[in-house]
Write a protein that holds these residues in place. Structure first.
Motif, PDB file in Angstrom:
ATOM      1  N   ASP A 112       0.835  -1.203   0.000  1.00  0.00           N
ATOM      2  CA  ASP A 112       0.000   0.000   0.000  1.00  0.00           C
ATOM      3  C   ASP A 112       0.876   1.261   0.000  1.00  0.00           C
ATOM      4  OD1 ASP A 112      -2.679   1.187   0.188  1.00  0.00           O
ATOM      5  OD2 ASP A 112      -2.023   1.867   2.160  1.00  0.00           O
ATOM      6  N   THR A 113       1.940   1.247   0.780  1.00  0.00           N
ATOM      7  CA  THR A 113       2.868   2.380   0.800  1.00  0.00           C
ATOM      8  C   THR A 113       3.507   2.584  -0.564  1.00  0.00           C
ATOM      9  OG1 THR A 113       3.376   2.045   3.143  1.00  0.00           O
ATOM     10  CG2 THR A 113       4.988   3.269   1.855  1.00  0.00           C
ATOM     11  N   CYS A 114       3.940   1.484  -1.183  1.00  0.00           N
ATOM     12  CA  CYS A 114       4.585   1.578  -2.495  1.00  0.00           C
ATOM     13  C   CYS A 114       3.620   2.103  -3.558  1.00  0.00           C
ATOM     14  CB  CYS A 114       5.136   0.218  -2.906  1.00  0.00           C
ATOM     15  SG  CYS A 114       6.587  -0.299  -1.957  1.00  0.00           S
ATOM     16  N   LEU A 115       2.355   1.712  -3.477  1.00  0.00           N
ATOM     17  CA  LEU A 115       1.374   2.246  -4.419  1.00  0.00           C
ATOM     18  C   LEU A 115       1.249   3.760  -4.281  1.00  0.00           C
ATOM     19  CD1 LEU A 115      -1.461  -0.439  -4.244  1.00  0.00           C
ATOM     20  CD2 LEU A 115      -0.092   0.149  -6.253  1.00  0.00           C
ATOM     21  N   LEU A 116       1.263   4.244  -3.043  1.00  0.00           N
ATOM     22  CA  LEU A 116       1.215   5.698  -2.828  1.00  0.00           C
ATOM     23  C   LEU A 116       2.459   6.365  -3.417  1.00  0.00           C
ATOM     24  CD1 LEU A 116      -0.081   5.786   0.870  1.00  0.00           C
ATOM     25  CD2 LEU A 116      -1.376   6.331  -1.196  1.00  0.00           C
ATOM     26  N   LEU A 117       3.609   5.714  -3.271  1.00  0.00           N
ATOM     27  CA  LEU A 117       4.833   6.265  -3.851  1.00  0.00           C
ATOM     28  C   LEU A 117       4.743   6.310  -5.374  1.00  0.00           C
ATOM     29  CD1 LEU A 117       7.476   4.475  -1.588  1.00  0.00           C
ATOM     30  CD2 LEU A 117       6.962   6.924  -1.606  1.00  0.00           C
ATOM     31  N   VAL A 118       4.247   5.236  -5.983  1.00  0.00           N
ATOM     32  CA  VAL A 118       4.116   5.213  -7.443  1.00  0.00           C
ATOM     33  C   VAL A 118       3.139   6.289  -7.909  1.00  0.00           C
ATOM     34  CG1 VAL A 118       3.261   3.847  -9.389  1.00  0.00           C
ATOM     35  CG2 VAL A 118       4.757   2.789  -7.688  1.00  0.00           C
ATOM     36  N   GLU A 119       2.019   6.395  -7.239  1.00  0.00           N
ATOM     37  CA  GLU A 119       1.016   7.387  -7.627  1.00  0.00           C
ATOM     38  C   GLU A 119       1.531   8.811  -7.483  1.00  0.00           C
ATOM     39  OE1 GLU A 119      -2.116   6.144  -5.092  1.00  0.00           O
ATOM     40  OE2 GLU A 119      -2.647   4.407  -6.339  1.00  0.00           O
ATOM     41  N   ASN A 120       2.531   9.000  -6.601  1.00  0.00           N
ATOM     42  CA  ASN A 120       3.121  10.331  -6.404  1.00  0.00           C
ATOM     43  C   ASN A 120       4.500  10.450  -7.060  1.00  0.00           C
ATOM     44  OD1 ASN A 120       1.394  12.049  -4.335  1.00  0.00           O
ATOM     45  ND2 ASN A 120       1.258   9.906  -3.690  1.00  0.00           N
ATOM     46  N   ASP A 121       4.763   9.563  -8.011  1.00  0.00           N
ATOM     47  CA  ASP A 121       5.983   9.608  -8.823  1.00  0.00           C
ATOM     48  C   ASP A 121       7.265   9.532  -8.003  1.00  0.00           C
ATOM     49  OD1 ASP A 121       4.709   9.769 -11.384  1.00  0.00           O
ATOM     50  OD2 ASP A 121       4.204  11.842 -10.928  1.00  0.00           O
ATOM     51  N   LYS A 122       7.256   8.776  -6.917  1.00  0.00           N
ATOM     52  CA  LYS A 122       8.471   8.499  -6.151  1.00  0.00           C
ATOM     53  C   LYS A 122       8.928   7.080  -6.511  1.00  0.00           C
ATOM     54  CE  LYS A 122       7.761  12.428  -4.067  1.00  0.00           C
ATOM     55  NZ  LYS A 122       8.535  13.623  -4.452  1.00  0.00           N
ATOM     56  N   ILE A 123       9.406   6.921  -7.733  1.00  0.00           N
ATOM     57  CA  ILE A 123       9.596   5.589  -8.310  1.00  0.00           C
ATOM     58  C   ILE A 123      10.777   4.859  -7.692  1.00  0.00           C
ATOM     59  CG2 ILE A 123       9.915   4.313 -10.445  1.00  0.00           C
ATOM     60  CD1 ILE A 123       7.230   5.861 -10.130  1.00  0.00           C
ATOM     61  N   ALA A 124      11.901   5.552  -7.509  1.00  0.00           N
ATOM     62  CA  ALA A 124      13.077   4.881  -6.954  1.00  0.00           C
ATOM     63  C   ALA A 124      12.810   4.365  -5.550  1.00  0.00           C
ATOM     64  CB  ALA A 124      14.272   5.838  -6.950  1.00  0.00           C
ATOM     65  N   ASP A 125      12.080   5.142  -4.748  1.00  0.00           N
ATOM     66  CA  ASP A 125      11.772   4.697  -3.382  1.00  0.00           C
ATOM     67  C   ASP A 125      10.857   3.481  -3.396  1.00  0.00           C
ATOM     68  OD1 ASP A 125      13.324   6.663  -2.224  1.00  0.00           O
ATOM     69  OD2 ASP A 125      11.683   8.090  -2.091  1.00  0.00           O
ATOM     70  N   SER A 126       9.920   3.448  -4.334  1.00  0.00           N
ATOM     71  CA  SER A 126       9.045   2.277  -4.441  1.00  0.00           C
ATOM     72  C   SER A 126       9.842   1.041  -4.837  1.00  0.00           C
ATOM     73  CB  SER A 126       7.941   2.542  -5.472  1.00  0.00           C
ATOM     74  OG  SER A 126       7.141   1.393  -5.642  1.00  0.00           O
ATOM     75  N   LEU A 127      10.781   1.199  -5.761  1.00  0.00           N
ATOM     76  CA  LEU A 127      11.601   0.060  -6.179  1.00  0.00           C
ATOM     77  C   LEU A 127      12.496  -0.422  -5.042  1.00  0.00           C
ATOM     78  CD1 LEU A 127      12.550   1.292  -9.762  1.00  0.00           C
ATOM     79  CD2 LEU A 127      11.036  -0.616  -9.201  1.00  0.00           C
ATOM     80  N   GLY A 128      13.020   0.498  -4.234  1.00  0.00           N
ATOM     81  CA  GLY A 128      13.831   0.095  -3.088  1.00  0.00           C
ATOM     82  C   GLY A 128      13.043  -0.735  -2.102  1.00  0.00           C
ATOM     83  N   LEU A 129      11.804  -0.310  -1.814  1.00  0.00           N
ATOM     84  CA  LEU A 129      10.949  -1.112  -0.938  1.00  0.00           C
ATOM     85  C   LEU A 129      10.550  -2.425  -1.609  1.00  0.00           C
ATOM     86  CD1 LEU A 129       8.587   1.494   0.776  1.00  0.00           C
ATOM     87  CD2 LEU A 129      10.230  -0.022   1.882  1.00  0.00           C
ATOM     88  N   GLY A 130      10.525  -2.408  -2.937  1.00  0.00           N
ATOM     89  CA  GLY A 130      10.228  -3.639  -3.664  1.00  0.00           C
ATOM     90  C   GLY A 130      11.267  -4.714  -3.411  1.00  0.00           C
ATOM     91  N   ARG A 131      12.531  -4.315  -3.191  1.00  0.00           N
ATOM     92  CA  ARG A 131      13.557  -5.298  -2.855  1.00  0.00           C
ATOM     93  C   ARG A 131      13.232  -5.974  -1.525  1.00  0.00           C
ATOM     94  NH1 ARG A 131      19.222  -6.123  -2.144  1.00  0.00           N
ATOM     95  NH2 ARG A 131      18.842  -5.882   0.090  1.00  0.00           N
ATOM     96  N   SER A 132      12.766  -5.178  -0.559  1.00  0.00           N
ATOM     97  CA  SER A 132      12.353  -5.748   0.719  1.00  0.00           C
ATOM     98  C   SER A 132      11.191  -6.716   0.535  1.00  0.00           C
ATOM     99  CB  SER A 132      11.968  -4.628   1.688  1.00  0.00           C
ATOM    100  OG  SER A 132      11.402  -5.151   2.866  1.00  0.00           O
ATOM    101  N   LEU A 133      10.229  -6.347  -0.295  1.00  0.00           N
ATOM    102  CA  LEU A 133       9.084  -7.235  -0.550  1.00  0.00           C
ATOM    103  C   LEU A 133       9.527  -8.540  -1.199  1.00  0.00           C
ATOM    104  CD1 LEU A 133       6.308  -4.795  -1.837  1.00  0.00           C
ATOM    105  CD2 LEU A 133       6.166  -6.282   0.176  1.00  0.00           C
ATOM    106  N   LEU A 134      10.500  -8.455  -2.104  1.00  0.00           N
ATOM    107  CA  LEU A 134      10.980  -9.669  -2.762  1.00  0.00           C
ATOM    108  C   LEU A 134      11.616 -10.617  -1.753  1.00  0.00           C
ATOM    109  CD1 LEU A 134      11.631 -11.412  -5.213  1.00  0.00           C
ATOM    110  CD2 LEU A 134      13.630  -9.958  -5.649  1.00  0.00           C
ATOM    111  N   GLU A 135      12.425 -10.098  -0.831  1.00  0.00           N
ATOM    112  CA  GLU A 135      13.019 -10.952   0.197  1.00  0.00           C
ATOM    113  C   GLU A 135      11.957 -11.562   1.101  1.00  0.00           C
ATOM    114  OE1 GLU A 135      17.099 -10.014   1.917  1.00  0.00           O
ATOM    115  OE2 GLU A 135      16.416  -8.029   1.282  1.00  0.00           O
ATOM    116  N   HIS A 136      10.966 -10.759   1.479  1.00  0.00           N
ATOM    117  CA  HIS A 136       9.882 -11.289   2.311  1.00  0.00           C
ATOM    118  C   HIS A 136       9.081 -12.356   1.551  1.00  0.00           C
ATOM    119  CE1 HIS A 136      10.535  -7.756   4.982  1.00  0.00           C
ATOM    120  NE2 HIS A 136      10.087  -8.587   5.892  1.00  0.00           N
ATOM    121  N   TYR A 137       8.932 -12.182   0.258  1.00  0.00           N
ATOM    122  CA  TYR A 137       8.233 -13.169  -0.565  1.00  0.00           C
ATOM    123  C   TYR A 137       9.000 -14.494  -0.557  1.00  0.00           C
ATOM    124  CZ  TYR A 137       6.298 -15.255  -4.889  1.00  0.00           C
ATOM    125  OH  TYR A 137       5.727 -16.086  -5.824  1.00  0.00           O
TER     126      TYR A 137
END
Length: 399
Positions: free
Chosen positions: A55-80
């Motif tokens: 949900d946080t990453c979606l807010l980042l994408v919607e507000n054009d904070k793309i690099a921060d969303s991708l960084g959190l995406g790395r955390s999501l991948l490890e948790h996955y």
């Protein structure tokens, strides 16, 4: 093209939000059996916080904070990766450290001796150990492989060891030495020795269970990934890691006019992130959300009836299953090679005879198509249309 990209980004984010909404509603659709087993709901509690990150990453994408969303995406991948093992990791390992007591030749002899003992015990049905081998990436340590932490009254019901390893892991025990910080009193030498033993044990458990390399090896040990999937994980993990760890120009390269430099202070760059970068961040969230939710759905569907009498996952499965169908052009971990990758492979590697045999580039055997490591540039090419005299026409998925 710009309008089509906007529409695609909107479609991807809408599906991710729909999965989040259905996940919240799913809890009311599950019917608990005669016994309420806390393990299932503790795993859902783990998942709740991953959905908060989505949900946080979606807010980042919607507000054009793309690099921060991708960084959190790395955390999501490890948790996955961890969640797969917490749900389906039937095999676990035990490590015996012989590095202080044996030299390399003695260790090899000991390994051979232990393997012979194991074969004898297996022949007599007196052990649950499946294999003993040298532990990877470290010297003179034995690795014993077991299957399952089983319940006496439910022999087919297994709680994966990663569930316990994750719950018991304390990073401060691994990283911090008590003598470097405030203490109310000086511990006795024997206590210090015990605490050092705890630190050594925590280091081994982290290395073999919870570190990135440990997660990969345990996923492979459990048959949840193969070499091809590991290669894809490595590529995505490395790409996403550029936005989590200091990497020169990682965020800049995702912007329009990325080579334009100014001498003034500002937040980020004058030019926006490209729409392809925004779509890429949205696709990562969509696939990671679907993967996490499918693990949870499979866990509840496979539960003994006395724990979960009705999983209630029909609506959830319909949404997660639509992700690789609607966005098949993004090659994540477990979906088939996209049409573009088959087209590109055939241009450079397929013979005319093979193309005729396969009925065109779409028919190339999937195991022949290698993954491309350049994630962002690859997506830019995927979204365009291409033609080739031998292979024919590849149409953009946005058309």
């Amino acid at each position: 093209m710009s309008e089509r990209l906007d529409a695609e980004i909107d479609q991807v984010t809408q599906l991710t939000r729909a999965m989040l909404d259905e996940y919240v509603a799913w809890g009311q659709k599950v019917t608990v059996g005669e016994v309420q087993y806390a393990w299932y709901y503790e795993l859902l509690d783990f998942l709740n916080f991953r959905m908060e990150t989505v949900d946080t990453c979606l807010l980042l994408v919607e507000n054009d904070k793309i690099a921060d969303s991708l960084g959190l995406g790395r955390s999501l991948l490890e948790h996955y990766m961890l969640f797969m093992l917490m749900c389906r990791g039937r095999k676990y390992i035990r490590i015996q450290d012989l590095s202080a007591s044996l030299n390399e030749r003695e260790f090899k002899d000991r390994l051979k001796e232990e393997q012979e003992k194991l074969r004898a015990l297996q022949a007599e049905g007196e052990t649950q150990c499946l294999e003993v081998t040298k532990a990877p990436r470290v010297s003179r340590r034995l690795m014993y492989v077991f299957e399952g932490l089983r319940s006496p009254d439910e022999p087919d019901f297994i709680i994966p060891a990663h569930y316990f390893q994750f719950q018991q892991f304390r990073p401060e025990r691994l990283r911090l030495k008590d003598e470097n910080y405030f203490q109310y009193y000086e511990p006795e030498p024997e206590t210090k020795k015990i605490l050092q033993g705890y630190r050594d044990e925590a280091a081994l458990n982290y290395k073999f269970y919870l570190s990135y390399d440990g997660l990969l090896e345990c996923l492979e040990l459990n048959g949840l990934v193969d070499a091809a999937v590991i290669a894809r994980i490595e590529a995505h993990y490395t790409f996403l890691g550029k936005f989590l760890h200091p990497t020169h120009n990682a965020a800049r390269d995702l912007h329009e006019h990325s080579n334009w430099h100014t001498n003034r202070t500002q937040i980020g760059m004058e030019y926006p992130y490209s729409k392809v970068a925004k779509l890429l961040a949205a696709l990562y969230l969509c696939y990671l959300t679907a993967g996490l939710l499918e693990e949870a759905a499979g866990l509840f569907e496979g539960a003994p009836a006395k724990y979960i009498s009705h999983a209630g996952t029909d609506e959830l499965r319909a949404l997660t299953g639509s992700v690789p169908q609607k966005f098949s052009y993004f090659w994540f971990l477990f979906n088939d090679p996209p049409l573009y990758d088959r087209f590109n492979y055939c241009i450079h590697h397929a013979t005319d005879d093979e193309l005729r045999e396969w009925g065109g580039y779409a028919g190339v055997p999937f195991d022949r198509v290698p993954f491309e490591q350049h994630i962002y540039g690859h997506l830019e090419r995927v979204l365009n249309g291409w033609s080739n005299m031998r292979c024919g026409v590849y149409q953009s998925p946005l058309q």
